[in-house]
Write an enzyme that holds these catalytic residues in place. Structure first.
Site, short mmCIF file in Angstrom:
data_model
loop_
_atom_site.label_atom_id
_atom_site.label_comp_id
_atom_site.label_asym_id
_atom_site.label_seq_id
_atom_site.Cartn_x
_atom_site.Cartn_y
_atom_site.Cartn_z
N GLY A 148 8.47 -3.09 2.29
CA GLY A 148 9.80 -2.77 1.83
C GLY A 148 9.98 -1.26 1.79
O GLY A 148 9.50 -0.54 2.66
N THR A 225 -1.12 2.00 -4.65
CA THR A 225 -0.10 2.76 -5.38
C THR A 225 0.99 1.81 -5.87
O THR A 225 2.08 2.25 -6.22
CB THR A 225 0.53 3.84 -4.47
OG1 THR A 225 1.04 3.21 -3.28
CG2 THR A 225 -0.49 4.89 -4.08
N ALA A 226 0.68 0.50 -5.90
CA ALA A 226 1.70 -0.51 -6.21
C ALA A 226 1.59 -0.95 -7.67
O ALA A 226 2.13 -0.31 -8.56
CB ALA A 226 1.56 -1.69 -5.24
N ARG A 227 0.85 -2.03 -7.91
CA ARG A 227 0.68 -2.55 -9.26
C ARG A 227 -0.79 -2.87 -9.50
O ARG A 227 -1.45 -3.51 -8.68
CB ARG A 227 1.54 -3.80 -9.49
CG ARG A 227 3.04 -3.51 -9.56
CD ARG A 227 3.39 -2.69 -10.78
NE ARG A 227 4.81 -2.41 -10.94
CZ ARG A 227 5.38 -1.24 -10.66
NH1 ARG A 227 4.66 -0.24 -10.19
NH2 ARG A 227 6.67 -1.07 -10.87
N GLU A 256 -3.80 -1.21 -17.23
CA GLU A 256 -2.66 -0.46 -17.76
C GLU A 256 -1.85 -1.28 -18.74
O GLU A 256 -1.71 -2.49 -18.60
CB GLU A 256 -1.71 -0.07 -16.62
CG GLU A 256 -2.15 1.10 -15.79
CD GLU A 256 -1.14 1.40 -14.71
OE1 GLU A 256 -0.12 2.03 -15.03
OE2 GLU A 256 -1.36 0.99 -13.55
N HIS A 288 -0.91 6.58 -12.46
CA HIS A 288 0.38 5.98 -12.12
C HIS A 288 1.43 7.07 -11.87
O HIS A 288 2.52 7.05 -12.45
CB HIS A 288 0.84 5.03 -13.23
CG HIS A 288 1.77 3.96 -12.73
ND1 HIS A 288 1.59 2.63 -13.00
CD2 HIS A 288 2.89 4.02 -11.97
CE1 HIS A 288 2.57 1.92 -12.45
NE2 HIS A 288 3.37 2.74 -11.80
N ILE A 289 1.09 7.98 -10.98
CA ILE A 289 1.98 9.12 -10.70
C ILE A 289 2.39 9.20 -9.24
O ILE A 289 2.98 10.20 -8.82
CB ILE A 289 1.32 10.46 -11.10
CG1 ILE A 289 -0.03 10.64 -10.39
CG2 ILE A 289 1.18 10.55 -12.61
CD1 ILE A 289 -0.61 12.04 -10.50
N ALA A 290 2.11 8.17 -8.45
CA ALA A 290 2.43 8.23 -7.02
C ALA A 290 3.91 8.51 -6.80
O ALA A 290 4.29 9.26 -5.90
CB ALA A 290 2.01 6.95 -6.32
#
Length: 312
Positions: A148, A225-227, A256, A288-290
């Site tokens: 996506g 870099t997703a979940r 997280e 979690h900074i991507a």
């Protein structure tokens, strides 16, 4: 409309909504329970991830016309129930897709060239050239799962590296000039690098487990870099130890909190797989900074404003 802002964002969001005639109220410390007592007064809310928007919250929000999440996904919202109440849901994956693509590429290049390891060694007084011999992305095959906004932005960044880019997605016909859509089996057969760009769903929860990893024909690098909950950390550690996974770049972690704002409060809480990850030379971790850049903060806010004003 009367809009409640529950998280701080770029000031343009409130400024442009106000200029369009909407009334903005800000409360960045109020609890979920306290919000439920006042939410019936508002037509819309703007939030990032401070708390979950569940059935109880939605039932209390009797006047709510929209929920806008300043981020890429809506997993903190009970989507079916909100939609059943006629609430319009807004997210902004367009706002940070470029940032995510650049971050994922940076992780690959850092792992391939052992940049973090080499940096630490030189700073410690060691000049180990052969031990830090790198790899080139040219000629490799990069597999992307989830094609996506994020996956497409990442594939675009790979142009010019002379590598093959494959994508797999649950939707048909999403491939483009930057990535050839293939079956999961073909991706697992050919990939030297796997990059995840999927939302969290029941289908992606714990998707990367032992069986999934072992289905790859070659040892590979993993970028996420997703979940975090899409990867079973214990399975990842086992694969790193065996060499099935050559290295991992993880911007997100299974452990997280829902808010994405915290991990653990003390070392005693830390699970053994995470202890391994933080000591491994071939693992790169970021908090979690991507999608968290100076530019994306503005882009996310602008995307949310544009979508609110287009609808209302």
């Amino acid at each position: 409309m009367r809009i409640l802002h529950l998280d701080q964002n770029h000031p343009l969001l409130i400024e442009q909504l106000a200029n369009a005639g909407h009334e903005n109220e800000e409360n960045y410390t109020i609890s979920k329970e306290a919000t439920e007592k006042i939410i019936s007064k508002y037509d819309g809310i703007v939030i990032r991830s401070r708390f979950k928007i569940d059935k109880q919250f939605i039932d209390a929000a009797s006047s709510l016309k929209f929920i806008a999440r300043v981020g890429a996904g809506l997993e903190s919202i009970d989507i079916p129930y909100a939609e059943s109440k006629g609430i319009y849901l807004i997210s902004a994956p367009e706002g940070n897709r470029n940032a995510v693509g650049e971050h994922a590429l940076g992780m690959i290049l850092s792992l391939f060239n052992k940049l973090n390891q080499a940096d630490a060694e030189v700073k410690a007084g060691h000049w180990n050239r052969e031990a830090n011999r790198g790899l080139e992305l040219e000629g490799k095959t990069v597999g992307i799962i989830g094609y996506g906004n994020m996956g497409k932005a990442f594939a675009k960044k790979l142009q010019g590296f002379d590598c093959e880019v494959l994508c797999y997605d649950i939707l048909d016909n999403v491939g483009d000039a930057h990535a050839r859509q293939v079956s999961l089996a073909e991706l697992q057969k050919k990939a030297d690098v796997l990059s995840l760009h999927t939302p969290w769903t029941p289908q992606t929860d714990k998707m990367v487990d032992e069986g999934f990893i072992n289905a790859f024909a070659k040892a590979f690098y993993l970028i996420n870099t997703a979940r975090g909950k899409s990867v079973v950390t214990s399975a990842l550690v086992t694969a790193l130890q065996s060499g099935k996974i050559k290295g991992a770049g993880l911007d997100v972690l299974e452990y997280e909190k829902l808010s994405f704002e915290t991990l653990f409060t003390s070392k005693e809480e830390m699970p053994d797989p995470l202890k391994y990850l933080i000591t491994a030379n071939n693992v790169l971790l970021t908090p979690h900074i991507a999608g968290w850049t100076i530019e994306s903060k503005q882009k996310l806010a602008q995307t949310i404003v544009d979508k609110i004003l287009a609808k209302f």
